[in-house]
Write a protein that holds these residues in place. Structure first.
Motif, PDB file in Angstrom:
ATOM      1  N   GLU A   1      88.744  43.196  20.665  1.00 32.36           N
ATOM      2  CA  GLU A   1      88.944  43.621  19.279  1.00 32.36           C
ATOM      3  C   GLU A   1      89.611  42.487  18.507  1.00 32.36           C
TER       4      GLU A   1
ATOM      5  N   ASN B   1      90.407  50.067  16.000  1.00 32.55           N
ATOM      6  CA  ASN B   1      90.829  50.421  14.648  1.00 32.55           C
ATOM      7  C   ASN B   1      90.391  49.370  13.633  1.00 32.55           C
TER       8      ASN B   1
ATOM      9  N   GLU C   1      87.351  56.274  16.932  1.00 37.16           N
ATOM     10  CA  GLU C   1      88.478  57.230  16.817  1.00 37.16           C
ATOM     11  C   GLU C   1      88.555  57.847  15.414  1.00 37.16           C
TER      12      GLU C   1
ATOM     13  N   TYR D   1      94.939  56.213  27.252  1.00 34.35           N
ATOM     14  CA  TYR D   1      95.957  55.223  27.625  1.00 34.35           C
ATOM     15  C   TYR D   1      97.009  55.927  28.464  1.00 34.35           C
TER      16      TYR D   1
ATOM     17  N   GLU E   1      87.570  53.089  26.103  1.00 32.09           N
ATOM     18  CA  GLU E   1      88.923  52.530  26.052  1.00 32.09           C
ATOM     19  C   GLU E   1      89.762  53.245  27.107  1.00 32.09           C
TER      20      GLU E   1
HETATM   21  O1  AHR Z   1      93.000  49.215  21.971  1.00 28.39           O
HETATM   22  C1  AHR Z   1      93.944  49.295  20.947  1.00 28.39           C
HETATM   23  C2  AHR Z   1      93.656  50.417  19.973  1.00 28.39           C
HETATM   24  O2  AHR Z   1      93.819  51.650  20.613  1.00 28.39           O
HETATM   25  C3  AHR Z   1      92.259  50.459  19.415  1.00 28.39           C
HETATM   26  O3  AHR Z   1      92.122  49.659  18.286  1.00 28.39           O
HETATM   27  C4  AHR Z   1      92.102  51.910  19.040  1.00 28.39           C
HETATM   28  O4  AHR Z   1      90.758  52.328  19.120  1.00 28.39           O
HETATM   29  C5  AHR Z   1      93.007  52.641  20.000  1.00 28.39           C
HETATM   30  O5  AHR Z   1      93.799  53.558  19.361  1.00 28.39           O
END
Ligand code: AHR
Length: 503
Positions: free
Chosen positions: A27, A72, A173, A244, A291
């Motif tokens: 990104e 994002n 997202e 995450y 992700e």
């Molecule tokens: O990977 C970091 C961020 O985490 C990404 O930009 C977003 O998609 C997610 O919230």
């Protein structure tokens, strides 16, 4: 000592592995692009400014797909700003991460980087500030052979052949209040459908992934997936999942993030299939887990922790990964492989510097973080089909999971059934685990071709620029095969790879 017994049978399989599950993510965020994969002037940069030390590590990591350009960042991105003569590319403010985007790296540079890294690009289209028209124009620029304004523009920019990008994500997202252009499920489902229609009419060979929830903790999780698919089930191939892993209790509780990942995957499959059943459809929606990673020690969110002065490539979200994090990542690889019948794409977020397996210093070295190893192991052995397992092993309980087995494992057989590889995690933090495995239905005669373990007596140990080799896999000695049986002693808190070869 913990005792575990695993039985597999040659004829009982979960499915074929889609190699695209060994993807990562680049990104425009922090030092992922600028100072990560791209650093003109660095002693190891090639003529295009790509860091060759990073390219080498990316190849060693065994990545197959890279998702780009966000995240994002995507939701405010104008692809046109990142193509054409460098001196004409505008500098823009990025409202996702409060940085300045110089646009000196864009679509064509990314394609060139992918060719050098030998990976497939997965592009995402902006459905935050933009919509079907820009997506249609972008795919025309990238994939149409020529004879139209935009495909000829690509040629003028030095790319006579179409890029042939097959894998596309529809936004990012879109349920998140932090997202530029947040949408309700109905709004997003509609725009995803219309965008997918135009993109597919332009290039019928593409595969499309729609946004699922930003994570399974979102209040609208479940309802979002349902409503989005009610709109675009027929137009998309996959639905995305993001997760995450964060440590909020002790180390045992942290480990059960993987049990939650298994549940999350199975819940999304159930919702996809519920919509399919309601439509009496034979089509199955596949999953793009695009992700996932451990992320909690250096977690900055753009809004709350905005860098000052709109810098280019500021250093943030640079998570340092320790041994305990590598175990979690290993668990994630096992979970993805054990769901290979439905998970067709997955992307470790991200590749370099920002929550990443590869770290760099600007102008300095590049090194491997602890999470590099389980990913590389899984990609290396992840060819063929994943077998079903009957496992018996004691469990532990934590505040978030009542029944978490000490052993997590996946078993992969090659096409010829001459090689069987086992990835196994001993989640007991202080006791060894005695693993006995029966391999039924093969012709026996197994030999140990390779066996390694990732262990550390300190769960917090990490690799750094000054000490880049503190954590690395080493030979696993206590392993044996005879007839149809394999046995191994797995150290406490260890990630293990055992490869059996027949004949
Ligand atoms: O990977 C970091 C961020 O985490 C990404 O930009 C977003 O998609 C997610 O919230």
């Amino acid at each position: 000592m913990i005792q575990a017994r695993v039985i597999i049978d040659r004829d009982f399989e979960i499915g074929e592995i889609d190699r695209r599950i060994f993807g990562t993510f680049v990104e425009h965020i922090g030092r992922c692009v600028y100072g990560g994969i791209f650093e003109p002037g660095h002693p190891r940069a090639d003529a295009q400014g790509f860091r060759e030390d990073v390219l080498e590590l990316a190849r060693e990591l065994g990545i197959t797909v890279v998702r780009y350009p966000g995240g994002n960042f995507l939701s405010g991105y104008r692809w046109e700003d990142g193509v054409g003569p460098l001196e004409q590319r505008p500098r823009q403010l990025d409202l996702a991460w409060f940085a300045t985007e110089p646009n000196t790296f864009g679509t064509n540079e990314f394609i060139d980087w992918c060719r050098k890294a030998k990976v497939e690009p997965m592009f995402c289209v902006n459905l935050g500030t933009r919509g079907p028209d820009e997506a249609r124009q972008f795919i025309e620029y990238c994939n149409h052979p020529g004879g139209t304004v935009l495909s000829d523009l690509r040629k003028q920019h030095g790319y006579p052949e179409p890029h042939g990008i097959k894998l596309w994500g529809l936004g990012n997202e879109q349920d998140g209040p932090w997202q530029i252009g947040e949408k309700s499920a109905h709004e997003y489902g509609r725009i995803a459908k219309e965008t997918a229609k135009l993109m597919r009419w332009l290039d019928p060979s593409i595969q499309l992934s729609a946004c699922g929830s930003s994570n399974s903790g979102m209040k609208s999780f479940g309802a979002w997936e349902y409503e989005v698919l009610e709109e675009c089930y027929d137009q998309v191939d996959m639905l995305s999942l993001h997760q995450y892993f964060a440590k909020s209790g002790d180390s045992y509780d942290f480990q059960t993030a993987i049990d939650a990942m298994d549940r999350y995957i199975e819940q999304v499959i159930a919702i996809c299939d519920a919509i399919g059943a309601k439509r009496r459809s034979s089509k199955r929606i596949m999953l793009s887990f695009d992700e996932y990673n451990v992320w909690y020690k250096a977690r900055l969110t753009g809004m709350l922790d905005r860098p000052k002065g709109w810098p280019v490539g500021p250093a943030f979200n640079e998570e340092m990964y320790n041994h305990e994090d590598a175990l979690i990542l290993g668990g994630a690889m096992i979970s993805l492989l054990n769901h290979c019948d439905r998970v067709k794409v997955a992307c470790l977020a991200q590749l370099v510097n920002v929550i990443a397996p590869i770290m760099t210093e600007n102008g300095g070295p590049a090194w491997k973080q602890s999470i590099f190893f389980p990913f590389a192991d899984a990609s290396r052995i992840g060819h063929g089909r994943v077998l079903r397992q009957a496992v018996s092993v004691p469990s532990f309980a934590t505040k978030s999971t009542a029944d978490a087995p000490y052993l997590l494992s996946t078993v992969v057989a090659n096409e010829e059934d001459t090689r069987v590889a086992v990835l196994a995690l001993n989640r007991h933090l202080t006791e060894s685990l005695d693993l006995k495995m029966s391999l039924r239905g093969f012709r026996g005669g197994w030999k140990i071709a390779d066996a390694t373990e990732l262990v550390s007596d300190d769960l917090q140990a990490a690799n750094t620029a000054l000490n880049p080799d503190r954590l690395a896999p080493r030979a696993l000695n206590n392993v044996a095969a005879s007839g149809d049986e394999m046995s191994a002693r797995l150290a406490p808190a260890s990630w293990n790879v055992i490869v059996l070869q027949r004949g």
